[in-house]
Scaffold this active site. Sequence first.
Site, PDB file in Angstrom:
ATOM      1  N   ARG A  79       0.960  -1.290  -0.080  1.00  8.45           N
ATOM      2  CA  ARG A  79      -0.153   0.268  -0.231  1.00  8.45           C
ATOM      3  C   ARG A  79       0.454   1.034  -0.375  1.00  8.45           C
ATOM      4  O   ARG A  79       0.874   2.397  -0.657  1.00  8.45           O
ATOM      5  CB  ARG A  79      -1.305   0.223   1.135  1.00  8.45           C
ATOM      6  CG  ARG A  79      -2.049   0.943   1.301  1.00  8.45           C
ATOM      7  CD  ARG A  79      -2.811   1.080   2.653  1.00  8.45           C
ATOM      8  NE  ARG A  79      -2.681   1.011   3.535  1.00  8.45           N
ATOM      9  CZ  ARG A  79      -3.283   0.507   4.865  1.00  8.45           C
ATOM     10  NH1 ARG A  79      -4.105   0.534   4.561  1.00  8.45           N
ATOM     11  NH2 ARG A  79      -3.163   0.600   5.859  1.00  8.45           N
ATOM     12  N   GLU A 132     -16.753   6.306   4.154  1.00  5.87           N
ATOM     13  CA  GLU A 132     -16.002   5.902   5.243  1.00  5.87           C
ATOM     14  C   GLU A 132     -15.928   6.538   6.436  1.00  5.87           C
ATOM     15  O   GLU A 132     -16.042   7.781   6.351  1.00  5.87           O
ATOM     16  CB  GLU A 132     -14.098   5.401   4.728  1.00  5.87           C
ATOM     17  CG  GLU A 132     -13.106   5.070   5.404  1.00  5.87           C
ATOM     18  CD  GLU A 132     -11.992   5.763   4.779  1.00  5.87           C
ATOM     19  OE1 GLU A 132     -10.944   5.647   5.472  1.00  5.87           O
ATOM     20  OE2 GLU A 132     -11.722   5.739   3.480  1.00  5.87           O
ATOM     21  N   LYS A 144      -2.747   6.685   1.797  1.00  5.33           N
ATOM     22  CA  LYS A 144      -2.691   6.983   3.615  1.00  5.33           C
ATOM     23  C   LYS A 144      -1.970   8.306   3.713  1.00  5.33           C
ATOM     24  O   LYS A 144      -0.773   8.010   3.831  1.00  5.33           O
ATOM     25  CB  LYS A 144      -2.305   6.109   3.952  1.00  5.33           C
ATOM     26  CG  LYS A 144      -3.089   5.092   4.932  1.00  5.33           C
ATOM     27  CD  LYS A 144      -2.704   3.837   5.789  1.00  5.33           C
ATOM     28  CE  LYS A 144      -3.057   4.730   6.829  1.00  5.33           C
ATOM     29  NZ  LYS A 144      -3.866   5.177   8.460  1.00  5.33           N
TER      30      LYS A 144
END
Length: 387
Positions: free
Chosen positions: A132, A270, A234
């Site tokens: 990720r 989310e 992120k």
Amino acid sequence: MISRRACFRNLLQSLRTSYSSSKIGDYHRFASRASSFLQQVFEPSTYSDDENPGVDWDNLGFYMMRTDYMYMTKCTKGECFEQGQLSRYGNIELSPAAGVLNYGQGLFEGTKAYRSEDGRLLLFRPEQNAIRMKMGAERMCMPSPSIDQFVDAVKQTAIANKRWIPPAGKGSLYLRPLLMGSGQILGLGAAPEYIFLIYVSPVGNYFKEGFAPLNLYVEEEFDRASRGGTGGVKSVTNYAPGLKPLTRAKSRGFSDVLYLDSVNKKFIEEVSSCNIFILKGNVIASPAANGTILEGVTRKSIIDIARENGYQVEERVITIDELIDADEVFCTGTAVGVAPVGSVTYKGQRIEFKTGPHTVSQELYTTLEGIKRGLIKDNKGWIVEID
């Protein structure tokens, strides 16, 4: 071991040599470093070789605790990261013109180390965090450590701080890998230098409610992410904009904020710090990770476990009306684990959901935690043993 007095003598001799042989500017730079070194030498150390760090493991929350070591390596643009080094935990030096400070060119990850009942030290799927980060780095125009280097760095950092890994069942060691543009850049562009760093802290439950069900507030004014943005990675830039709605929600007694899509304001996306699932009958659904939603490692793991346990799992758009009609709602994330949702408040209406023993979220939580902590046999290759 060299005594502090000997260190002081050696340092004074170096200063004399620097003063006699260097330019004034070089001397001042050396003197500044020397002053910092002296402060470390003569200040009482916060580190100890004692295996017991003196932590009250029974009352561990989710907050920063100074530990022993951190890992760091650097790389210049277009090159690979150097072999990293462990050093004592402490501040790092950044230029005021660093890319991460001026343009937000940074990413972070989160993973955990656990102590099993028989004393083994375990990591949970760290390669997924590495993958990720690589995806995020590509989006943010940054180099990234290789998957092997990332995982090895996580292992090194966890082992170096192993006395801070809580006893079995008392919490975990949270590892925070950071990737940031550290080089100077004035005009908008990619930084010329990058730092990859990992620090750690022992943690307990993320929410102050502990294992009590969460109470979420559906945010309609502010957006978390939009199509084409960075909601799916992120990035450090994703989180500060959420502080205002989160602070407002907490001041009203809510645990966290649930965001809707930025275009239609009718599809759930989310929670500010975790992914969300709904259960209706035998069907578990979660919003599809389509670029505005972070594809969590815990989310991915829960989907696999749920399918193995016989549930039909769907990743798709979910309307707020579907959520209101759900039997159960729960959140997932590295920090939160699997957290049941007791209620969601939308347009002034509070909707309550089933929680407690014998719920699906409890079943999934028990299985996931059992694998993480070595209580359930890992048949998936998710666990990495480091000691």
